[in-house]
Write a protein that holds these residues in place. Structure first.
Motif, PDB file in Angstrom:
ATOM      1  N   LEU B  52      -4.822   5.204  -9.058  1.00 47.15           N
ATOM      2  CA  LEU B  52      -5.605   3.988  -8.835  1.00 47.15           C
ATOM      3  C   LEU B  52      -4.785   2.930  -8.116  1.00 47.15           C
ATOM      4  O   LEU B  52      -5.265   2.281  -7.186  1.00 47.15           O
ATOM      5  CB  LEU B  52      -6.113   3.438 -10.170  1.00 47.15           C
ATOM      6  N   SER B  53      -3.538   2.777  -8.531  1.00 46.02           N
ATOM      7  CA  SER B  53      -2.725   1.706  -7.947  1.00 46.02           C
ATOM      8  C   SER B  53      -2.440   1.953  -6.479  1.00 46.02           C
ATOM      9  O   SER B  53      -2.123   1.026  -5.743  1.00 46.02           O
ATOM     10  CB  SER B  53      -1.421   1.556  -8.717  1.00 46.02           C
ATOM     11  N   GLU B  54      -2.553   3.196  -6.047  1.00 45.14           N
ATOM     12  CA  GLU B  54      -2.303   3.506  -4.643  1.00 45.14           C
ATOM     13  C   GLU B  54      -3.567   3.454  -3.797  1.00 45.14           C
ATOM     14  O   GLU B  54      -3.507   3.663  -2.584  1.00 45.14           O
ATOM     15  CB  GLU B  54      -1.678   4.907  -4.517  1.00 45.14           C
ATOM     16  N   SER B  55      -4.697   3.218  -4.439  1.00 42.29           N
ATOM     17  CA  SER B  55      -5.959   3.227  -3.704  1.00 42.29           C
ATOM     18  C   SER B  55      -6.393   1.815  -3.338  1.00 42.29           C
ATOM     19  O   SER B  55      -6.083   0.868  -4.051  1.00 42.29           O
ATOM     20  CB  SER B  55      -7.054   3.873  -4.552  1.00 42.29           C
ATOM     21  N   GLU B  56      -7.107   1.722  -2.260  1.00 36.20           N
ATOM     22  CA  GLU B  56      -7.643   0.431  -1.839  1.00 36.20           C
ATOM     23  C   GLU B  56      -8.548  -0.132  -2.916  1.00 36.20           C
ATOM     24  O   GLU B  56      -9.416   0.567  -3.443  1.00 36.20           O
ATOM     25  CB  GLU B  56      -8.486   0.602  -0.586  1.00 36.20           C
ATOM     26  N   GLY B  57      -8.354  -1.402  -3.204  1.00 36.40           N
ATOM     27  CA  GLY B  57      -9.200  -2.052  -4.193  1.00 36.40           C
ATOM     28  C   GLY B  57      -8.879  -1.610  -5.601  1.00 36.40           C
ATOM     29  O   GLY B  57      -9.617  -1.883  -6.531  1.00 36.40           O
ATOM     30  N   LEU B 105      -8.689  -0.272 -11.818  1.00 41.16           N
ATOM     31  CA  LEU B 105      -7.522  -0.715 -12.567  1.00 41.16           C
ATOM     32  C   LEU B 105      -7.727  -2.158 -13.026  1.00 41.16           C
ATOM     33  O   LEU B 105      -8.102  -3.017 -12.244  1.00 41.16           O
ATOM     34  CB  LEU B 105      -6.308  -0.643 -11.628  1.00 41.16           C
ATOM     35  N   THR B 106      -7.481  -2.433 -14.284  1.00 38.94           N
ATOM     36  CA  THR B 106      -7.552  -3.818 -14.760  1.00 38.94           C
ATOM     37  C   THR B 106      -6.224  -4.520 -14.492  1.00 38.94           C
ATOM     38  O   THR B 106      -5.227  -3.874 -14.162  1.00 38.94           O
ATOM     39  CB  THR B 106      -7.781  -3.871 -16.276  1.00 38.94           C
ATOM     40  N   GLU B 107      -6.241  -5.812 -14.669  1.00 37.03           N
ATOM     41  CA  GLU B 107      -5.016  -6.609 -14.613  1.00 37.03           C
ATOM     42  C   GLU B 107      -3.950  -5.980 -15.497  1.00 37.03           C
ATOM     43  O   GLU B 107      -2.843  -5.636 -15.062  1.00 37.03           O
ATOM     44  CB  GLU B 107      -5.339  -8.024 -15.127  1.00 37.03           C
ATOM     45  N   HIS B 108      -4.326  -5.795 -16.732  1.00 43.69           N
ATOM     46  CA  HIS B 108      -3.396  -5.234 -17.705  1.00 43.69           C
ATOM     47  C   HIS B 108      -2.935  -3.832 -17.311  1.00 43.69           C
ATOM     48  O   HIS B 108      -1.781  -3.453 -17.511  1.00 43.69           O
ATOM     49  CB  HIS B 108      -4.042  -5.201 -19.087  1.00 43.69           C
ATOM     50  N   GLY B 109      -3.839  -3.063 -16.720  1.00 46.42           N
ATOM     51  CA  GLY B 109      -3.479  -1.733 -16.259  1.00 46.42           C
ATOM     52  C   GLY B 109      -2.407  -1.791 -15.193  1.00 46.42           C
ATOM     53  O   GLY B 109      -1.423  -1.037 -15.221  1.00 46.42           O
ATOM     54  N   LEU B 110      -2.587  -2.723 -14.263  1.00 47.66           N
ATOM     55  CA  LEU B 110      -1.634  -2.865 -13.172  1.00 47.66           C
ATOM     56  C   LEU B 110      -0.269  -3.310 -13.695  1.00 47.66           C
ATOM     57  O   LEU B 110       0.770  -2.745 -13.324  1.00 47.66           O
ATOM     58  CB  LEU B 110      -2.167  -3.882 -12.154  1.00 47.66           C
ATOM     59  N   GLU B 111      -0.284  -4.300 -14.571  1.00 45.18           N
ATOM     60  CA  GLU B 111       0.970  -4.757 -15.162  1.00 45.18           C
ATOM     61  C   GLU B 111       1.687  -3.609 -15.874  1.00 45.18           C
ATOM     62  O   GLU B 111       2.885  -3.401 -15.695  1.00 45.18           O
ATOM     63  CB  GLU B 111       0.702  -5.864 -16.198  1.00 45.18           C
ATOM     64  N   THR B 112       0.916  -2.900 -16.668  1.00 50.30           N
ATOM     65  CA  THR B 112       1.488  -1.786 -17.414  1.00 50.30           C
ATOM     66  C   THR B 112       2.160  -0.796 -16.472  1.00 50.30           C
ATOM     67  O   THR B 112       3.312  -0.415 -16.644  1.00 50.30           O
ATOM     68  CB  THR B 112       0.394  -1.055 -18.205  1.00 50.30           C
ATOM     69  N   MET B 113       1.385  -0.420 -15.474  1.00 47.07           N
ATOM     70  CA  MET B 113       1.884   0.475 -14.442  1.00 47.07           C
ATOM     71  C   MET B 113       3.218  -0.005 -13.871  1.00 47.07           C
ATOM     72  O   MET B 113       4.193   0.744 -13.793  1.00 47.07           O
ATOM     73  CB  MET B 113       0.807   0.504 -13.348  1.00 47.07           C
TER      74      MET B 113
END
Lengths: 158, 158
Positions: B52-57, B105-113
Motif C-alpha cells: 500500500l505504501s508504494e502505491s499511488e494514493g 493505508l491509514t495515518e496510523h498504518g503509515l506511521e507504523t510502517m
DNA sequence: CCTAAAAGGTTGAAAGATGAACTAGCGAGG
DNA sequence: CCTCGCTAGTTCATCTTTCAACCTTTTAGG
C-alpha cells in the motif's frame, strides 16, 4: 552525535533478489501442495512420512521428529493425531523412557509413501530442480548452507 | 514394454540442495516473524503495508492486492478486516466500479510502517542478505527468476 | 531418600487459513 | 434494453496453527 544509526536500506538489486526469493517460496509451496492434494496428503504429512521411512524401525521419538521437521511439539502432536486417524502412523510407548512416545509408520503409511514419492519427486523436479542449471543448484546450496546454520543456531523454539 | 517410466530420483547433491532450501525458508520465515512480533505485526501485515505504501494514493484494489501478495481473495478479505480493526488500513468504495473496494493505508498504518521498516530491513540483512557474498545474491536472483516466472504462469488460484 | 526443576508430551481455546457458496454490479450479444 | 455470464468481494463452515496450561516421568542436588 546521532541517537540512531542510519538505516542501511536494501539496494535495488538486493530488493529484487529478496522479493524473488520470497515469491519463489510461496509459489513453490503452493504448487507442491497442489500436486500432493490428489493423494490426500499435505507437505507436512509427506515430510513426516519421509522422516519416518528413513529411520530405523520406521519410528522416531516425537521430540526428534518435531525438531527434524522444525515444528513445535504441540503442532506435531496435533499433526500426528490427524495422521493416526488416517492410519498413516501410530503412536507407541517407549520402554526406556516412560514419558516418551514413538511415532511409527504403519503398513498403509509406508505404502502411501512409496506410491506418492515418485509423483512428488517429479513435481519437485518440474517446478524447481530441473529449472536450474546444474551448477546453479550447487551455488545455491553453497550459498544457503551458512544461512541455514546461522538460523538454526540462532533460533528459540519453532 | 514398460507401463511406467522409471522415477528420476534426486541425486544426493540435489537432495541436499533441496532440503537446505526448504529449511532456510522455514527458519527464515520464523525468524522474521519473531523479529516483527514486538511491533505487533506479522509478515502478512507488513507485506500489505509495504504494498500500500508504494502505491499511488496509498491505496489498492482488493483484487490487485490479493494477487500482489499471492493470497486468495478470501484470505485477503479476512486479513484486511483484522488490519482494519487495528486501524492500520481502511476500506473505501470505488467510484468507477461499484463492486470494487480499495484498501487504504491509514495515518496510523503509515506511521507504523515507517517506524517498523528499519527494523525489518535490519532483520532481513542480519539473517539473510548480509550472510551471502555479494555475487551469490546476484546468482541466486538470476537462478530464481525463471523459476518464479514458471510458477506464476503455471498456477491456478492461490 | 526426598524434593525441585526440567524434559516429554498432550490438551483446549482462540486465531488464522481454506474452499465453496453466495451477493451484487458490470458488460457483451441478441 | 434484457439477460446471461463474468468479475469483485464477502461469508460460513471446516481445518490447521499457535500459545499457554497442564500432566507425568526423569534427573540432579542436598
Amino acid at each position: 552525535m546521532e541517537t540512531e544509526t542510519a538505516t542501511r536500506w536494501l539496494t535495488d538489486a538486493e530488493q529484487c533478489a529478496w522479493r524473488t526469493h520470497l515469491d519463489v517460496n510461496r509459489l513453490l509451496t503452493h504448487q507442491l501442495e497442489r500436486d500432493l492434494q490428489p493423494f490426500g496428503l499435505t507437505m507436512n504429512d509427506y515430510e513426516i512420512l519421509v522422516n519416518l521411512s528413513e529411520s530405523e524401525g520406521l519410528r522416531m521419538r516425537m521430540s526428534d521428529l518435531a525438531s527434524a521437521t522444525l515444528q513445535s511439539k504441540s503442532r506435531l502432536s496435533h499433526q500426528i493425531t490427524r495422521m493416526e486417524n488416517a492410519d498413516l502412523v501410530r503412536r507407541e510407548n517407549c520402554e526406556s523412557d516412560r514419558r516418551g512416545l514413538f511415532a511409527v509408520l504403519t503398513e498403509h503409511g509406508l505404502e502411501t509413501m512409496q506410491r506418492v514419492a515418485p509423483h512428488h519427486v517429479a513435481s519437485v523436479r518440474r517446478h524447481f530442480i530441473d529449472l536450474l542449471p546444474e551448477d546453479a543448484l550447487q551455488e545455491l546450496h553453497k550459498a544457503l548452507t551458512p544461512v541455514a546454520e546461522h538460523l538454526r543456531s540462532h533460533r528459540g523454539k519453532p
